[in-house]
Structures are given as C-alpha cells and as structure tokens.
Scaffold this motif. Structure first.
Motif, short mmCIF file in Angstrom:
data_model
loop_
_atom_site.label_atom_id
_atom_site.label_comp_id
_atom_site.label_asym_id
_atom_site.label_seq_id
_atom_site.Cartn_x
_atom_site.Cartn_y
_atom_site.Cartn_z
N ALA A 172 0.82 -1.23 0.06
CA ALA A 172 -0.18 -0.27 -0.20
C ALA A 172 0.63 1.18 -0.22
O ALA A 172 0.61 2.09 -1.10
CB ALA A 172 -0.84 0.19 1.25
N ARG A 173 2.09 0.89 1.01
CA ARG A 173 3.20 1.75 1.17
C ARG A 173 3.92 2.58 -0.47
O ARG A 173 4.11 3.64 -1.15
CB ARG A 173 4.00 2.41 1.33
CG ARG A 173 4.83 3.90 2.29
CD ARG A 173 5.50 3.25 3.43
NE ARG A 173 5.18 4.65 4.33
CZ ARG A 173 5.74 4.39 5.33
NH1 ARG A 173 6.58 3.86 5.77
NH2 ARG A 173 5.55 5.68 6.07
N ILE A 174 4.14 1.00 -0.92
CA ILE A 174 4.50 1.28 -1.94
C ILE A 174 3.76 2.05 -3.16
O ILE A 174 4.16 3.12 -3.94
CB ILE A 174 4.87 0.55 -2.69
CG1 ILE A 174 6.79 -0.51 -1.77
CG2 ILE A 174 5.98 0.46 -4.23
CD1 ILE A 174 6.87 -1.53 -1.32
N ARG A 175 2.74 1.63 -3.06
CA ARG A 175 1.69 1.88 -4.35
C ARG A 175 1.09 3.76 -4.34
O ARG A 175 1.39 4.10 -5.06
CB ARG A 175 0.82 1.48 -4.39
CG ARG A 175 0.46 -0.17 -5.09
CD ARG A 175 -0.73 -0.88 -5.13
NE ARG A 175 -0.02 -2.65 -5.65
CZ ARG A 175 -0.59 -3.37 -5.22
NH1 ARG A 175 -0.74 -3.85 -4.56
NH2 ARG A 175 0.06 -4.61 -5.76
N ALA A 176 1.11 4.18 -2.89
CA ALA A 176 0.28 5.15 -2.79
C ALA A 176 1.84 6.38 -3.03
O ALA A 176 1.88 7.74 -3.78
CB ALA A 176 0.26 5.66 -1.17
N THR A 177 3.64 6.08 -3.33
CA THR A 177 4.37 6.49 -3.70
C THR A 177 4.47 7.06 -5.34
O THR A 177 4.62 7.41 -5.11
CB THR A 177 5.34 6.41 -3.49
OG1 THR A 177 5.74 5.84 -1.88
CG2 THR A 177 6.52 6.73 -3.67
N ALA A 178 4.08 5.04 -6.05
CA ALA A 178 3.54 5.43 -6.93
C ALA A 178 2.31 6.77 -7.86
O ALA A 178 3.00 7.12 -8.66
CB ALA A 178 3.60 3.99 -7.63
N ARG A 179 1.73 6.18 -7.12
CA ARG A 179 0.35 7.26 -7.41
C ARG A 179 0.72 9.00 -7.26
O ARG A 179 0.76 10.02 -7.86
CB ARG A 179 -0.65 7.70 -6.58
CG ARG A 179 -1.95 7.99 -6.39
CD ARG A 179 -3.55 7.89 -5.99
NE ARG A 179 -2.70 6.97 -4.24
CZ ARG A 179 -2.84 5.98 -3.98
NH1 ARG A 179 -2.88 4.73 -4.46
NH2 ARG A 179 -1.92 5.46 -2.58
N ARG A 180 2.04 9.17 -6.65
CA ARG A 180 2.24 10.20 -5.70
C ARG A 180 3.62 10.78 -6.73
O ARG A 180 3.23 12.14 -7.11
CB ARG A 180 2.70 10.47 -4.27
CG ARG A 180 2.88 12.12 -4.41
CD ARG A 180 4.04 11.55 -2.69
NE ARG A 180 5.40 11.53 -2.81
CZ ARG A 180 5.58 10.64 -2.22
NH1 ARG A 180 4.87 9.56 -1.52
NH2 ARG A 180 7.38 10.32 -2.01
N LEU A 181 4.04 10.04 -7.20
CA LEU A 181 4.86 10.36 -8.48
C LEU A 181 4.10 10.56 -9.11
O LEU A 181 4.80 10.71 -11.10
CB LEU A 181 5.63 9.19 -8.48
CG LEU A 181 7.48 8.90 -7.09
CD1 LEU A 181 8.09 7.83 -7.51
CD2 LEU A 181 7.77 10.78 -7.11
N GLY A 182 3.05 9.98 -10.12
CA GLY A 182 2.64 10.17 -11.23
C GLY A 182 2.79 8.28 -11.90
O GLY A 182 2.43 8.64 -13.49
N ILE A 183 3.05 7.48 -11.82
CA ILE A 183 3.49 6.41 -12.04
C ILE A 183 2.39 5.23 -11.89
O ILE A 183 1.54 5.39 -10.94
CB ILE A 183 4.26 5.65 -11.22
CG1 ILE A 183 5.79 6.27 -11.21
CG2 ILE A 183 5.05 4.05 -11.70
CD1 ILE A 183 7.85 6.19 -10.64
N HIS A 184 2.45 4.77 -12.64
CA HIS A 184 0.96 3.04 -13.12
C HIS A 184 1.39 2.74 -11.97
O HIS A 184 2.67 2.42 -11.09
CB HIS A 184 1.08 2.11 -14.04
CG HIS A 184 0.06 3.53 -15.40
ND1 HIS A 184 -0.87 3.51 -15.20
CD2 HIS A 184 0.74 3.71 -16.30
CE1 HIS A 184 -1.24 3.88 -16.60
NE2 HIS A 184 0.18 4.59 -17.08
N PRO A 185 0.01 2.49 -10.92
CA PRO A 185 0.39 1.21 -9.71
C PRO A 185 1.08 -0.09 -9.93
O PRO A 185 0.92 -0.90 -10.77
CB PRO A 185 -1.24 0.90 -9.18
CG PRO A 185 -1.67 1.79 -10.11
CD PRO A 185 -1.31 2.26 -11.17
#
Length: 93
Positions: free
Chosen positions: A63-76
């Motif tokens: 969840a934390r990794i996917r939240a970071t990806a969302r913040r960076l604008g990267i696909h989950p």
C-alpha cells in the motif's frame, strides 16, 4: 524607485546535464523489455521511498509503495515490482 529586472536566464547552473534518453535495443525478446522496465520502475520507487525516510523493507508494504507511485504519477506497481522495491531497499542499506 527601482524596477525589477525580468530575465529568462536561470539564476544558477545545474550541477549535471540531464541524461539523454536512448531507444532500447531492438531484437530482444519481449520478456527482456518487460523486466527492464520493471527494474527501472522499482528503482524509481525505491529511491523515492528512501528519500521519504523508509529505510526498512518491512515498513514498505504494498500500500505504501503504491501510494508513492500514485504521488509520483506512475502506474500502480504489481506485487512482483513491490517485492523488487523491498529488495532494493534491503540492498541499499
């Protein structure tokens, strides 16, 4: 009364030049391109997590990794990519 000067020149010069993107080599199997892009994504995410203070792999849950990806604008990222991120954090300590 002094007027402010308007300029388009940067106030400082960057320490390094941005890297030029090169096309990936042709003729490799599709799996090579998939794993290459997965490694790049995992590296970007691991660096972002390390920059935010996540130094222990167990604290970098999916969840934390996917939240970071969302913040960076990267696909989950997939579960496999999340495992790679934790491995990179573990190795980077």
């Amino acid at each position: 009364m002094a007027a402010a000067a308007v300029t388009t020149e940067p106030l400082h010069t960057p320490l390094h030049q941005p890297l030029k993107k090169k096309p990936l080599p042709a003729g490799r199997p599709r799996e090579w391109y998939v794993s290459h892009n997965r490694r790049l994504k995992a590296m970007r995410l691991a660096i972002a997590l390390l920059d935010t203070g996540v130094y222990i792999p167990s604290t970098a849950n999916n969840a934390r990794i996917r939240a970071t990806a969302r913040r960076l604008g990267i696909h989950p990222p997939s579960d496999t990519t999340c495992r790679m991120v934790r491995a990179l954090i573990r190795y980077g300590r």
